[in-house]
Design a protein around this motif. Structure first.
Motif, PDB file in Angstrom:
ATOM      1  N   GLU A  71       0.819  -1.210   0.000  1.00 58.39           N
ATOM      2  CA  GLU A  71       0.000   0.000   0.000  1.00 58.39           C
ATOM      3  C   GLU A  71       0.854   1.261   0.000  1.00 58.39           C
ATOM      4  O   GLU A  71       0.480   2.274  -0.592  1.00 58.39           O
ATOM      5  CB  GLU A  71      -0.935   0.026   1.219  1.00 58.39           C
ATOM      6  CG  GLU A  71      -1.790   1.271   1.256  1.00 58.39           C
ATOM      7  CD  GLU A  71      -2.800   1.298   2.375  1.00 58.39           C
ATOM      8  OE1 GLU A  71      -3.666   2.200   2.351  1.00 58.39           O
ATOM      9  OE2 GLU A  71      -2.739   0.439   3.274  1.00 58.39           O
ATOM     10  N   GLU A  72       2.000   1.219   0.657  1.00 61.18           N
ATOM     11  CA  GLU A  72       2.783   2.443   0.852  1.00 61.18           C
ATOM     12  C   GLU A  72       3.986   2.572  -0.071  1.00 61.18           C
ATOM     13  O   GLU A  72       4.814   3.459   0.115  1.00 61.18           O
ATOM     14  CB  GLU A  72       3.229   2.530   2.318  1.00 61.18           C
ATOM     15  CG  GLU A  72       2.112   2.369   3.335  1.00 61.18           C
ATOM     16  CD  GLU A  72       0.962   3.352   3.171  1.00 61.18           C
ATOM     17  OE1 GLU A  72       1.091   4.334   2.408  1.00 61.18           O
ATOM     18  OE2 GLU A  72      -0.097   3.124   3.783  1.00 61.18           O
ATOM     19  N   THR A  73       4.116   1.692  -1.067  1.00 65.03           N
ATOM     20  CA  THR A  73       5.196   1.788  -2.043  1.00 65.03           C
ATOM     21  C   THR A  73       4.591   2.085  -3.412  1.00 65.03           C
ATOM     22  O   THR A  73       3.641   1.403  -3.815  1.00 65.03           O
ATOM     23  CB  THR A  73       5.984   0.471  -2.136  1.00 65.03           C
ATOM     24  OG1 THR A  73       6.515   0.131  -0.854  1.00 65.03           O
ATOM     25  CG2 THR A  73       7.131   0.599  -3.130  1.00 65.03           C
ATOM     26  N   PRO A  74       5.101   3.083  -4.142  1.00 62.20           N
ATOM     27  CA  PRO A  74       4.595   3.314  -5.502  1.00 62.20           C
ATOM     28  C   PRO A  74       4.675   2.035  -6.325  1.00 62.20           C
ATOM     29  O   PRO A  74       5.697   1.343  -6.333  1.00 62.20           O
ATOM     30  CB  PRO A  74       5.525   4.403  -6.042  1.00 62.20           C
ATOM     31  CG  PRO A  74       5.997   5.132  -4.813  1.00 62.20           C
ATOM     32  CD  PRO A  74       6.131   4.079  -3.760  1.00 62.20           C
ATOM     33  N   ASP A  75       3.580   1.709  -7.015  1.00 60.58           N
ATOM     34  CA  ASP A  75       3.502   0.461  -7.765  1.00 60.58           C
ATOM     35  C   ASP A  75       4.186   0.602  -9.124  1.00 60.58           C
ATOM     36  O   ASP A  75       4.315   1.706  -9.664  1.00 60.58           O
ATOM     37  CB  ASP A  75       2.028   0.071  -7.954  1.00 60.58           C
ATOM     38  CG  ASP A  75       1.857  -1.372  -8.396  1.00 60.58           C
ATOM     39  OD1 ASP A  75       2.825  -2.146  -8.286  1.00 60.58           O
ATOM     40  OD2 ASP A  75       0.748  -1.709  -8.851  1.00 60.58           O
ATOM     41  N   GLY A  76       4.617  -0.531  -9.656  1.00 58.79           N
ATOM     42  CA  GLY A  76       5.237  -0.557 -10.979  1.00 58.79           C
ATOM     43  C   GLY A  76       4.976  -1.896 -11.633  1.00 58.79           C
ATOM     44  O   GLY A  76       4.530  -2.852 -10.983  1.00 58.79           O
ATOM     45  N   PRO A  77       5.255  -2.024 -12.923  1.00 59.06           N
ATOM     46  CA  PRO A  77       4.935  -3.256 -13.652  1.00 59.06           C
ATOM     47  C   PRO A  77       5.885  -4.406 -13.386  1.00 59.06           C
ATOM     48  O   PRO A  77       5.604  -5.546 -13.791  1.00 59.06           O
ATOM     49  CB  PRO A  77       5.023  -2.806 -15.117  1.00 59.06           C
ATOM     50  CG  PRO A  77       6.037  -1.694 -15.096  1.00 59.06           C
ATOM     51  CD  PRO A  77       5.828  -0.979 -13.801  1.00 59.06           C
ATOM     52  N   GLU A  78       7.000  -4.156 -12.704  1.00 56.96           N
ATOM     53  CA  GLU A  78       8.015  -5.198 -12.542  1.00 56.96           C
ATOM     54  C   GLU A  78       7.455  -6.445 -11.850  1.00 56.96           C
ATOM     55  O   GLU A  78       7.822  -7.576 -12.190  1.00 56.96           O
ATOM     56  CB  GLU A  78       9.203  -4.658 -11.740  1.00 56.96           C
ATOM     57  CG  GLU A  78       9.943  -3.505 -12.392  1.00 56.96           C
ATOM     58  CD  GLU A  78       9.278  -2.153 -12.141  1.00 56.96           C
ATOM     59  OE1 GLU A  78       8.296  -2.112 -11.341  1.00 56.96           O
ATOM     60  OE2 GLU A  78       9.721  -1.162 -12.742  1.00 56.96           O
ATOM     61  N   ARG A  79       6.559  -6.233 -10.885  1.00 59.09           N
ATOM     62  CA  ARG A  79       6.032  -7.373 -10.121  1.00 59.09           C
ATOM     63  C   ARG A  79       5.257  -8.351 -10.999  1.00 59.09           C
ATOM     64  O   ARG A  79       5.140  -9.534 -10.671  1.00 59.09           O
ATOM     65  CB  ARG A  79       5.141  -6.887  -8.972  1.00 59.09           C
ATOM     66  CG  ARG A  79       3.918  -6.132  -9.415  1.00 59.09           C
ATOM     67  CD  ARG A  79       3.058  -5.671  -8.253  1.00 59.09           C
ATOM     68  NE  ARG A  79       1.998  -4.774  -8.664  1.00 59.09           N
ATOM     69  CZ  ARG A  79       0.830  -5.162  -9.173  1.00 59.09           C
ATOM     70  NH1 ARG A  79       0.571  -6.467  -9.309  1.00 59.09           N
ATOM     71  NH2 ARG A  79      -0.089  -4.287  -9.527  1.00 59.09           N
ATOM     72  N   LEU A  80       4.703  -7.873 -12.104  1.00 60.32           N
ATOM     73  CA  LEU A  80       3.878  -8.726 -12.950  1.00 60.32           C
ATOM     74  C   LEU A  80       4.683  -9.825 -13.625  1.00 60.32           C
ATOM     75  O   LEU A  80       4.136 -10.850 -14.025  1.00 60.32           O
ATOM     76  CB  LEU A  80       3.164  -7.880 -14.015  1.00 60.32           C
ATOM     77  CG  LEU A  80       2.226  -6.798 -13.461  1.00 60.32           C
ATOM     78  CD1 LEU A  80       1.663  -5.967 -14.606  1.00 60.32           C
ATOM     79  CD2 LEU A  80       1.110  -7.414 -12.628  1.00 60.32           C
ATOM     80  N   ALA A  81       5.987  -9.633 -13.716  1.00 57.21           N
ATOM     81  CA  ALA A  81       6.849 -10.641 -14.324  1.00 57.21           C
ATOM     82  C   ALA A  81       7.369 -11.654 -13.309  1.00 57.21           C
ATOM     83  O   ALA A  81       8.000 -12.650 -13.692  1.00 57.21           O
ATOM     84  CB  ALA A  81       8.029  -9.966 -15.020  1.00 57.21           C
ATOM     85  N   ALA A  82       7.118 -11.421 -12.022  1.00 58.55           N
ATOM     86  CA  ALA A  82       7.617 -12.312 -10.975  1.00 58.55           C
ATOM     87  C   ALA A  82       6.600 -13.412 -10.693  1.00 58.55           C
ATOM     88  O   ALA A  82       5.398 -13.152 -10.615  1.00 58.55           O
ATOM     89  CB  ALA A  82       7.904 -11.523  -9.704  1.00 58.55           C
TER      90      ALA A  82
END
Length: 261
Positions: A71-82
């Motif tokens: 919730e408190e970290t700006p989201d990014g697309p990198e996680r979608l590849a994990a």
């Protein structure tokens, strides 16, 4: 490493990290903290940010190949590849925390291919640590827990915010005769369902993944069910990390959800 061993190792890591987070949040609670407000009028405290920073550093150092959603970290697309992703709410129930109440929690989960496989919900002010790993059951402070076997909606104890009681949410505009109870933290609501302290919980607004990922695994490993408000399985690490509400419970979950409009 076989999946069962990986899940157990991740659960042990989450337990350690959650206990460290509890220590940080309690120190801030004792000495005081600044509170600011997000654009959606929800509070965020210095403690939220300190816990988030600690958990991110601690968990990603131990599992550098995992993704990160908090919730408190700006989201990014990198996680979608994990394949495996940490889904974390540093302090769930920040409003209660900021007001000096006790019903706030740390909610930590590991999600693999969209499914939670390890989860911890810790309530430092209550001394309650809920934990679960895929296929291993759920526990409270090390003791096994089970969701309620109650099947009747009438008289069931259902954790819900007042907006969920609006007649338009229910078939025929008739609110079922359950007993509404409430806790500030969604993670705590799910944990209470997992231990059978309440029969079910529901939230009918879109809900962020970090609020419910850990609790959903607790409920299912305790023998209950957790779906979105339409009955679809709860999946996580979506590009837009929200679910269409959540209905979770023991035996009453299906009949309760069937009454929703």
């Amino acid at each position: 490493m076989p999946a069962i061993e990986a899940d157990a190792a991740d659960l042990a890591l989450l337990i350690e990290a959650a206990e460290e987070a509890g220590g940080i949040a309690l120190r801030y609670a004792r000495r005081g903290f600044r509170t600011t407000w997000k654009p959606d009028d929800s509070p965020v405290t210095e403690a939220d940010m300190a816990v988030d920073a600690h958990l991110r550093a601690r968990l990603l150092a131990a599992r550098p190949g995992y993704g990160w959603l908090s919730e408190e970290t700006p989201d990014g697309p990198e996680r979608l590849a994990a394949r495996r992703v940490f889904v974390v709410d540093p302090i769930d129930g920040t409003r209660a925390y900021a007001e000096g109440a006790k019903d706030w929690a740390h909610s930590l989960a590991v999600v693999e291919d969209g499914v939670p496989v390890a989860a911890v919900v810790l309530l430092p002010m209550h001394g309650r640590l809920y934990a679960a790993a895929r296929g291993g059951g759920a526990a409270l402070n090390g003791a096994p827990i089970r969701a309620s076997r109650r099947e009747e909606v009438a008289g069931a104890a259902v954790l819900a915010a007042k907006p969920a009681l609006a007649p338009h949410h229910w078939t025929g505009g008739a609110l079922p005769p359950f007993r509404r109870t409430f806790r500030s933290s969604l993670a705590y609501r799910l944990a209470r369902v997992a231990e059978g302290a309440d029969d079910a919980m529901l939230t009918l607004r879109p809900v962020w993944e970090w609020d419910v990922a850990a609790g959903a695994l607790l409920v299912t490993e305790a023998g209950g069910a957790a779906t979105d408000r339409r009955g679809a399985p709860a999946r996580f690490n979506a590009a837009h990390p929200q679910l269409d509400g959540m209905v979770a419970g023991g035996a009453v979950q299906s009949p309760l959800r069937a009454l929703l409009a």
